[in-house]
Design a protein around this motif. Structure first.
Motif, PDB file in Angstrom:
ATOM      1  N   PHE A  24      12.726  -8.795   7.794  1.00 36.10           N
ATOM      2  CA  PHE A  24      12.844  -8.807   6.422  1.00 36.10           C
ATOM      3  C   PHE A  24      12.896  -7.336   5.965  1.00 36.10           C
ATOM      4  CE2 PHE A  24      11.022  -7.963   2.273  1.00 36.10           C
ATOM      5  CZ  PHE A  24      11.877  -8.584   1.475  1.00 36.10           C
ATOM      6  N   PHE A  25      11.995  -6.338   6.763  1.00 35.12           N
ATOM      7  CA  PHE A  25      11.835  -4.884   6.287  1.00 35.12           C
ATOM      8  C   PHE A  25      13.358  -4.303   6.662  1.00 35.12           C
ATOM      9  CE2 PHE A  25      10.715  -0.855   6.368  1.00 35.12           C
ATOM     10  CZ  PHE A  25       9.512  -0.718   5.434  1.00 35.12           C
ATOM     11  N   TYR A  26      13.644  -4.450   7.960  1.00 36.60           N
ATOM     12  CA  TYR A  26      14.943  -3.574   8.147  1.00 36.60           C
ATOM     13  C   TYR A  26      16.214  -4.215   7.498  1.00 36.60           C
ATOM     14  CZ  TYR A  26      18.407  -1.662  11.500  1.00 36.60           C
ATOM     15  OH  TYR A  26      19.339  -1.060  12.051  1.00 36.60           O
ATOM     16  N   ALA A  27      16.234  -5.535   7.159  1.00 34.83           N
ATOM     17  CA  ALA A  27      17.611  -6.204   6.871  1.00 34.83           C
ATOM     18  C   ALA A  27      17.466  -5.857   5.390  1.00 34.83           C
ATOM     19  CB  ALA A  27      17.640  -7.577   7.223  1.00 34.83           C
ATOM     20  N   VAL A  28      16.404  -6.190   4.535  1.00 39.37           N
ATOM     21  CA  VAL A  28      16.260  -6.084   3.147  1.00 39.37           C
ATOM     22  C   VAL A  28      15.770  -4.753   2.671  1.00 39.37           C
ATOM     23  CG1 VAL A  28      15.454  -6.853   1.180  1.00 39.37           C
ATOM     24  CG2 VAL A  28      15.927  -8.410   3.182  1.00 39.37           C
ATOM     25  N   VAL A  29      14.678  -4.639   2.942  1.00 38.68           N
ATOM     26  CA  VAL A  29      14.014  -3.300   2.414  1.00 38.68           C
ATOM     27  C   VAL A  29      14.824  -1.712   2.799  1.00 38.68           C
ATOM     28  CG1 VAL A  29      11.958  -1.642   2.337  1.00 38.68           C
ATOM     29  CG2 VAL A  29      11.826  -4.417   2.416  1.00 38.68           C
ATOM     30  N   TYR A  30      15.261  -1.824   4.141  1.00 38.39           N
ATOM     31  CA  TYR A  30      15.861  -0.551   4.664  1.00 38.39           C
ATOM     32  C   TYR A  30      17.317  -0.599   4.372  1.00 38.39           C
ATOM     33  CZ  TYR A  30      18.163   2.805   7.662  1.00 38.39           C
ATOM     34  OH  TYR A  30      18.868   3.724   8.271  1.00 38.39           O
ATOM     35  N   SER A  31      18.142  -1.803   4.916  1.00 40.71           N
ATOM     36  CA  SER A  31      19.470  -1.806   5.051  1.00 40.71           C
ATOM     37  C   SER A  31      20.078  -2.096   3.579  1.00 40.71           C
ATOM     38  CB  SER A  31      20.032  -2.743   5.810  1.00 40.71           C
ATOM     39  OG  SER A  31      19.607  -2.787   7.184  1.00 40.71           O
ATOM     40  N   MET A  32      19.344  -2.898   2.733  1.00 40.38           N
ATOM     41  CA  MET A  32      20.148  -3.413   1.570  1.00 40.38           C
ATOM     42  C   MET A  32      19.518  -2.377   0.388  1.00 40.38           C
ATOM     43  SD  MET A  32      20.089  -7.318   1.699  1.00 40.38           S
ATOM     44  CE  MET A  32      20.456  -8.449   3.027  1.00 40.38           C
ATOM     45  N   TRP A  33      18.343  -1.982   0.547  1.00 39.17           N
ATOM     46  CA  TRP A  33      17.730  -0.911  -0.636  1.00 39.17           C
ATOM     47  C   TRP A  33      17.483   0.540  -0.299  1.00 39.17           C
ATOM     48  CZ3 TRP A  33      12.124  -0.377  -1.756  1.00 39.17           C
ATOM     49  CH2 TRP A  33      11.659   0.050  -2.710  1.00 39.17           C
ATOM     50  N   LEU A  34      16.817   0.867   0.781  1.00 40.55           N
ATOM     51  CA  LEU A  34      16.520   2.246   0.695  1.00 40.55           C
ATOM     52  C   LEU A  34      17.478   2.948   1.389  1.00 40.55           C
ATOM     53  CD1 LEU A  34      12.941   1.929   2.572  1.00 40.55           C
ATOM     54  CD2 LEU A  34      13.457   2.774   0.123  1.00 40.55           C
ATOM     55  N   LYS A  35      18.318   2.635   2.208  1.00 41.41           N
ATOM     56  CA  LYS A  35      19.300   3.291   2.960  1.00 41.41           C
ATOM     57  C   LYS A  35      20.311   4.059   1.837  1.00 41.41           C
ATOM     58  CE  LYS A  35      22.779   3.095   6.856  1.00 41.41           C
ATOM     59  NZ  LYS A  35      23.001   2.317   7.964  1.00 41.41           N
ATOM     60  N   ARG A  36      20.720   3.422   0.922  1.00 43.11           N
ATOM     61  CA  ARG A  36      21.849   3.759   0.094  1.00 43.11           C
ATOM     62  C   ARG A  36      21.142   4.304  -1.316  1.00 43.11           C
ATOM     63  NH1 ARG A  36      26.929  -0.106   0.824  1.00 43.11           N
ATOM     64  NH2 ARG A  36      26.403  -0.945   2.890  1.00 43.11           N
ATOM     65  N   LEU A  37      19.795   4.473  -1.398  1.00 45.55           N
ATOM     66  CA  LEU A  37      19.116   4.849  -2.569  1.00 45.55           C
ATOM     67  C   LEU A  37      18.258   6.057  -2.540  1.00 45.55           C
ATOM     68  CD1 LEU A  37      17.926   4.018  -5.430  1.00 45.55           C
ATOM     69  CD2 LEU A  37      16.023   2.924  -4.089  1.00 45.55           C
ATOM     70  N   THR A  38      17.833   6.526  -1.276  1.00 43.36           N
ATOM     71  CA  THR A  38      17.049   7.705  -1.301  1.00 43.36           C
ATOM     72  C   THR A  38      17.108   8.440   0.137  1.00 43.36           C
ATOM     73  OG1 THR A  38      14.668   8.452  -1.096  1.00 43.36           O
ATOM     74  CG2 THR A  38      15.127   6.234  -0.479  1.00 43.36           C
ATOM     75  N   PRO A  39      16.995   9.758  -0.010  1.00 44.00           N
ATOM     76  CA  PRO A  39      17.206  10.441   1.187  1.00 44.00           C
ATOM     77  C   PRO A  39      16.003  10.314   2.099  1.00 44.00           C
ATOM     78  CG  PRO A  39      16.776  11.993  -0.570  1.00 44.00           C
ATOM     79  CD  PRO A  39      16.828  10.648  -1.045  1.00 44.00           C
TER      80      PRO A  39
END
Length: 314
Positions: free
Chosen positions: A133-148
Motif C-alpha cells: 500500500f505504501f509503495y503503490a499508493v502513498v509513494y507512487s500515487m501521492w508523494l512522487k508527483r507532489l514533493t521533492p
C-alpha cells in the motif's frame, strides 16, 4: 495517471505479450534486492523457521514486491513513457496493457499477503500489506508527483523487507529489525539523488519534482552529503547489536568511510566540471551505493554463520 498507454501493433495484429514482458512488470532487479534483504532479516533472527516455511515466506515476500512493481508501472505509465530510463518498460512500450498490469498487481497483492499470513504469522502479513500500500499508493500515487522529499519518505517501502523477514521468524519487532529498516531508509536518498544528478533531464521532462529539478543540483549535492553522514551512525549502530559483531563492524566502518568520501567528492564538485566529464564521480558513487547495501547485509549473514563456531557476534 494523466493518459492511457495503447498496446502497439505489429502489422495488423496486436502485439502478444510474452512471459518475459510480465516478469518485467514485477521489476525483477528491485525484487532481487527485496528478496536478499528479507532473506537476511529472516536468517539472522534468533528464531529459526522450518526450511519449507522459510522458502514460502521469501516467495510470498517476493510476490508482494512484484505486486508493488506492477501497480507502480500501471500508475506511472505516462511519465515512464517520456523518461529515457523507463521508456522500455512493458506498459509505456506498448507490450502490456495498463489494465493487465493493474490486474496482475492486485491479484499478486492479495495472494502474497494471504499466503504469507498462513505460512508465518499475521504481523508479517500485515507489514507486507502495508508495504504494498505504501509503495503503490502513498509513494507512487501521492508523494512522487507532489514533493521533492518523495524519495525520502517513499524510501520506507523499500526498507520494510528485512523487517518483514525478521517478523516472519520471530513474530515480533526488535531493535535489530528497526535498525535494518533504518539502514535502507537512510541509504535510499543519497542512492537515488546520485542517480538524479545525471538523470535530471528525464525527471524534468516527466514533471517529477525530484530534488534536482526543484532545488537544483548544488542543493542536491549537499543533501547527499548530509544523508550520507546521517547514515553512518545507523550502520554502526546495527553492527553493535546482536546481529553484528567485529566482522560486521569492520565492514560497516570501511563501507561508510568510502561512502562518505564519495559524498564529499560529489558535494565539492563544480557543475560545469561534472557535466564536462559526464558525471563520472556521481555515476561511480551511485554504483558503489548498490554494492554498499549488498555488502552490509552480506556482513550480517557472515556474522550469523560464524556464531556457531564462536567466531561471530559480541
Amino acid at each position: 495517471m494523466s493518459e492511457s498507454i495503447t498496446v502497439e501493433r505489429i502489422g495488423d495484429a496486436p502485439y502478444e505479450a510474452s512471459f518475459g514482458d510480465y516478469v518485467q512488470l514485477l521489476k525483477p532487479r528491485v525484487m532481487s534486492l527485496v528478496v536478499f534483504t528479507a532473506l537476511v532479516g529472516l536468517l539472522v533472527a534468533p528464531v529459526s523457521l522450518h526450511p519449507v516455511e522459510a522458502v514460502a515466506a521469501i516467495l510470498f515476500i517476493a510476490l508482494g514486491a512484484g505486486a508493488s512493481g506492477s501497480l507502480n508501472m500501471w500508475w506511472d505509465a505516462d511519465i515512464d513513457a517520456v523518461m529515457k530510463r523507463t521508456a522500455r518498460r512493458p506498459v509505456p512500450a506498448g507490450k502490456v496493457d495498463g489494465g493487465e498490469a493493474l490486474g496482475l498487481g492486485l491479484a499478486l497483492s492479495g495472494i502474497s499477503v494471504v499466503m504469507l499470513g498462513l505460512a508465518t504469522n499475521l504481523l508479517a502479513a500485515g507489514l507486507l500489506a502495508f508495504t504494498i500500500f505504501f509503495y503503490a499508493v502513498v509513494y507512487s500515487m501521492w508523494l512522487k508527483r507532489l514533493t521533492p522529499q518523495n524519495i525520502v519518505i517513499g524510501g520506507a517501502a523499500g526498507a520494510f523487507p528485512p523487517m518483514i523477514g525478521w517478523v516472519c521468524a520471530t513474530g515480533s519487532l526488535s531493535i535489530e529489525a528497526v535498525l535494518m529498516f533504518a539502514l535502507i531508509f537512510m541509504w535510499t536518498p543519497p542512492h537515488f539523488w546520485a542517480l538524479a544528478l545525471f538523470m535530471k533531464e528525464d525527471y524534468h521532462k516527466a514533471g517529477v519534482p525530484m530534488l534536482t529539478v526543484t532545488h537544483g543540483r548544488k542543493s542536491t549535492r549537499l543533501h547527499i552529503l548530509v544523508y550520507t553522514l546521517l547514515l553512518v551512525p545507523v550502520a554502526i549502530g546495527a553492527a553493535l547489536t546482536s546481529i553484528g559483531g567485529p566482522f560486521t563492524l569492520a565492514v560497516a566502518v570501511a563501507l561508510n568511510a568510502w561512502f562518505v568520501i564519495g559524498a564529499v567528492r560529489i558535494w565539492r564538485r563544480d557543475e560545469a566540471v561534472a557535466e564536462a566529464d559526464k558525471y563520472s564521480v556521481e555515476k561511480a558513487v551511485f554504483r558503489f551505493s548498490l554494492l554498499y547495501l549488498f555488502l552490509h547485509f552480506g556482513a550480517f549473514l557472515v556474522e550469523a554463520a560464524l556464531k556457531p563456531y564462536g567466531l561471530g557476534g559480541w
